[in-house]
Design an enzyme around this catalytic site. Structure first.
Site, PDB file in Angstrom:
ATOM      1  N   TYR A 220       0.835  -1.207   0.000  1.00 61.79           N
ATOM      2  CA  TYR A 220       0.000   0.000   0.000  1.00 61.79           C
ATOM      3  C   TYR A 220       0.873   1.262   0.000  1.00 61.79           C
ATOM      4  O   TYR A 220       1.804   1.400   0.817  1.00 61.79           O
ATOM      5  CB  TYR A 220      -0.946   0.001   1.220  1.00 61.79           C
ATOM      6  CG  TYR A 220      -1.638   1.341   1.341  1.00 61.79           C
ATOM      7  CD1 TYR A 220      -2.573   1.736   0.380  1.00 61.79           C
ATOM      8  CD2 TYR A 220      -1.306   2.234   2.353  1.00 61.79           C
ATOM      9  CE1 TYR A 220      -3.160   2.992   0.444  1.00 61.79           C
ATOM     10  CE2 TYR A 220      -1.899   3.488   2.426  1.00 61.79           C
ATOM     11  CZ  TYR A 220      -2.822   3.864   1.467  1.00 61.79           C
ATOM     12  OH  TYR A 220      -3.390   5.116   1.517  1.00 61.79           O
ATOM     13  N   GLY A 222       0.839   4.323   1.075  1.00 60.27           N
ATOM     14  CA  GLY A 222       1.150   5.092   2.282  1.00 60.27           C
ATOM     15  C   GLY A 222       2.223   4.439   3.145  1.00 60.27           C
ATOM     16  O   GLY A 222       2.861   5.092   3.972  1.00 60.27           O
ATOM     17  N   CYS A 272     -11.350  13.851   4.794  1.00 62.56           N
ATOM     18  CA  CYS A 272     -12.156  14.954   5.330  1.00 62.56           C
ATOM     19  C   CYS A 272     -12.293  16.105   4.346  1.00 62.56           C
ATOM     20  O   CYS A 272     -12.651  17.208   4.720  1.00 62.56           O
ATOM     21  CB  CYS A 272     -11.559  15.474   6.621  1.00 62.56           C
ATOM     22  SG  CYS A 272     -11.803  14.374   7.990  1.00 62.56           S
ATOM     23  N   GLY A 273     -11.952  15.877   3.087  1.00 59.55           N
ATOM     24  CA  GLY A 273     -12.195  16.919   2.091  1.00 59.55           C
ATOM     25  C   GLY A 273     -10.964  17.720   1.697  1.00 59.55           C
ATOM     26  O   GLY A 273     -11.098  18.799   1.114  1.00 59.55           O
ATOM     27  N   SER A 276     -10.661  17.442  -2.182  1.00 57.64           N
ATOM     28  CA  SER A 276     -11.806  18.067  -2.851  1.00 57.64           C
ATOM     29  C   SER A 276     -11.782  19.581  -2.671  1.00 57.64           C
ATOM     30  O   SER A 276     -12.217  20.312  -3.552  1.00 57.64           O
ATOM     31  CB  SER A 276     -13.121  17.455  -2.382  1.00 57.64           C
ATOM     32  OG  SER A 276     -13.341  17.753  -1.042  1.00 57.64           O
TER      33      SER A 276
HETATM   34  C1  SPV Z   1      -3.438  10.145   3.723  1.00 61.70           C
HETATM   35  O1  SPV Z   1      -4.033   9.173   4.203  1.00 61.70           O
HETATM   36  O2  SPV Z   1      -3.297  11.210   4.352  1.00 61.70           O
HETATM   37  C2  SPV Z   1      -2.887  10.067   2.373  1.00 61.70           C
HETATM   38  C3  SPV Z   1      -2.706   8.744   1.787  1.00 61.70           C
HETATM   39  O3  SPV Z   1      -2.486  11.064   1.820  1.00 61.70           O
HETATM   40  S1  SPV Z   1      -1.333   7.962   2.478  1.00 61.70           S
HETATM   41  O4  SPV Z   1      -0.327   7.875   1.450  1.00 61.70           O
HETATM   42  O5  SPV Z   1      -1.773   6.657   2.928  1.00 61.70           O
HETATM   43  O6  SPV Z   1      -0.850   8.746   3.591  1.00 61.70           O
END
Ligand code: SPV
Ligand code: MN
Length: 622
Positions: A220, A222, A272-273, A276
């Site tokens: 994944y 992140g 949480c937006g 967007s």
């Molecule tokens: C977040 O969850 O804040 C992201 C995706 O930007 S991650 O790469 O999983 O952190």
């Protein structure tokens, strides 16, 4: 000599030479150490050239880490069913004896952690190609630039990084024989159907002293894309030492009256937006996830650390997300992760226009409608955290300031969380310190169904950055306060809340209303509209919003809606302050004293207002 031979023998084609010409013994030693330990079958070294970049993408397809979708350039990648989000529990700092960063920072004794991760990494790449990549965090040729090298045995991770980060081989050439660069070592580990098999040995271990992050047995993004959240943790530590800031923020341009341009950053917890907001119609995006901020000539300037977007795809549709929709339906380089891929190679996700097909492949393998997992839960067609990865340049609202080495001057900073009952939709803090303390450091967000665990639980998440703060939290808060205090006109600090509900649980705002809050904040930066002073900050006047709703959304804005949305909820605000004070008192060391002082002051103001007006004060009552 032996070291050199080992590297040279494993390097494909002229790759060894690509390393040698960088003339950096620290880099060579680092690479040697982890090649020796992880023992890849072969090594590919990427420069900034388009051939090298293409080679990685082709490998991702050849090795089955990505599958071609129907539209040209689109590919699909799957992470394992139980590898769909950041693993907070197994993400730990390797801390030397005697170092304690407080209860919010998950850590392991350095010796023990190093032994453990070395054991896990031993020979872990023996069946894999190792990709070595060089990037620059922040724009190149800039005071903000941070060079970073990634070692990964996943072509998908390497491909994602090529989309998300600026190439940095040239930066390493300039760097010369220096050890000052970030280093990442990632292995997806043993695979079964191209999925990391040994999830129980998934680890993300962070060594702040040496600026290295190790990530193993996970795919994944992140957890694996070194330059994203792994680098962010190193950069928060580096920024603290050098007196600048690394923040979990978007960066965007808001268009004001008469062609005026004002740049805003905004911090929101995941889901949480944040993206967007940065994509609001009519405005321009510079970045959607991470910024570096520095003070230059008395002004705060910010850059996007990245060049691409790793955005949530759930809910994206033609009506609400016209710009993304167009890109997602046009040829171009996009990686979709954990979506549904149909037999005719169409990409589908929950919330997309049209009907959802009843079968295909997704993160659970072969999927059909009604399929359940081992725990008996129905598996959705696409995962709630399914993502799209693309270069921001594809977007019609892309702002080319993204690559300006000087960054942009920040006019306003926004903090927002998922809050059903406390904060008003938009509010300006009294000043910088008040904003950092009562908005940023007091940020909370309610959990959503997308994360594990119960929904609707309020979580403390200062600056939306709690998961990434790599220094004691009190120190981090203090750095933020100090950052703006000696500036003559620091950016204004705002809070927003897109999730306020009435007593029946109904949302008080429409999704699109945030476009209006943004325009109001832009006007406030220049004092172009008046505001009402409340015990917690400045809120909009009804008339200004009415005008903006008409201008921006061509919508009638009723005073009764305004009153419901902007009523100050005193009991909820008081309860929140108590929660926050309690957290800083019991769980945070070295909290700056001013935090308690300002929160107590705010509490007293609220109590006094309650005596005068009762529990709920309508904006028309001030
Ligand atoms: C977040 O969850 O804040 C992201 C995706 O930007 S991650 O790469 O999983 O952190
Ligand atoms: Mn993020």
């Amino acid at each position: 000599m032996e070291k050199i031979d080992l590297l040279e023998n494993k390097c494909i084609g002229d790759c060894f030479n690509k390393l040698v010409v960088l003339n950096n013994e620290y880099l060579l030693n680092f690479i040697f150490e982890y090649v020796h330990l992880c023992n890849p079958k072969e090594i590919f070294v990427s420069t900034d050239s388009s051939e090298d970049i293409s080679y990685i993408r082709e490998n991702a397809l050849k090795k089955g880490e990505e599958i071609e979708a129907a539209i040209k350039g689109h590919t699909v990648h799957f992470d394992g069913y139980y590898d769909q989000a950041r693993d907070k529990e197994k993400t730990k700092y390797l801390l030397p004896e005697g170092v304690d960063l407080g209860p919010y920072i998950n850590s392991i004794a350095k010796k023990q952690g190093c032994d453990e991760i070395r054991n896990i990494l031993k020979d872990i790449m023996r069946e894999h190609t190792l990709y070595i990549q060089f990037f620059c965090l922040g724009p190149t040729d800039s005071e903000f630039s941070l060079p970073a090298v990634q070692l990964t045995d996943s072509a998908y991770v390497a491909h994602s990084q090529n989309i998300l980060y600026r190439q940095g081989y040239r930066e390493f050439k300039k760097l010369g024989n220096s050890s000052k660069f970030f280093k990442f070592v990632h292995s997806q580990g043993e695979l079964e159907n191209n999925i990391s098999k040994n999830i129980s040995k998934r680890r993300v271990y962070i060594d702040l002293e040496n600026d290295i992050v190790f990530s193993a047995n996970t795919q994944y993004g992140g957890n694996t894309i070194g330059h994203k959240k792994l680098a962010m943790r190193l950069a928060i530590n580096r920024a603290s030492e050098e007196h600048w800031l690394t923040e979990h923020m978007f960066l965007m341009k808001v268009h004001g009256p008469r062609g005026r341009k004002t740049y805003f950053t905004g911090a929101f917890p995941s889901l949480c937006g944040k993206t967007s907001t940065s994509m609001i119609k009519g405005e321009s995006i510079i970045g959607d996830d991470i910024v570096y901020m520095r003070v230059k000539e008395g002004k705060i300037r910010a850059v996007n650390v990245e060049k691409g977007m790793f955005g949530i795809i759930k809910g994206i549709n033609s009506k609400d997300d016209a710009i993304l929709w167009k890109v997602l339906n046009s040829p171009g380089e996009i990686i979709f992760s954990n979506v549904l891929l149909t037999e005719d190679k169409n990409v589908c996700w929950v919330g997309k226009d049209g009907d959802m097909p009843d079968k295909g492949i997704n993160h659970s393998g072969k999927w059909y409608k009604g399929k359940k997992d081992k725990e008996g839960n129905e598996i959705p067609a696409s995962h709630p955290n399914a993502r799209l990865t693309l270069d921001l340049e594809y977007l019609d609202n892309f702002d080319s300031k993204r690559d300006d080495p000087d960054g942009v001057e920040v006019g306003g900073i926004i903090y927002g969380g998922r809050d059903s009952d406390t904060w008003v939709p938009v509010e300006q803090s009294f000043d910088w310190t008040h904003g950092i303390i009562t908005k940023a450091a007091s940020l909370e967000s309610e959990t959503t169904a997308a994360a594990l665990g119960e929904t609707g639980i309020r979580q403390f998440n200062p600056m939306a950055n709690l998961a990434f703060v790599s220094i004691p939290l009190g120190k981090y808060i203090e750095n933020n306060i100090k950052f703006g205090t000696n500036i003559e006109n620091p950016p204004l600090i705002f809070s927003v809340n897109y999730f306020l509900r009435n007593s029946e649980g109904k949302f008080l705002n429409e999704v699109e209303d945030k476009a209006v809050w943004l325009k109001w904040m832009e006007l406030r930066v220049y004092n172009d509209v008046d505001a009402i002073k409340t015990p917690t900050g400045y809120i909009p006047e009804y008339q200004s919003l009415k005008k903006l709703f008409r201008q921006v959304l061509n919508k009638e804005y009723l005073e009764e809606d305004y009153i419901k949305q902007f009523t100050l909820r005193i009991p909820e605000n008081l309860a929140k302050i108590d929660r926050i004070i309690n957290i800083y008192k019991t769980k945070v060391d070295d909290t700056p004293k001013i935090l308690f002082r300002l929160l107590e002051e705010q509490k007293q103001k609220l109590q006094k207002a309650r005596e005068e007006y009762k529990d709920y004060i309508r904006p028309v009552d001030y």
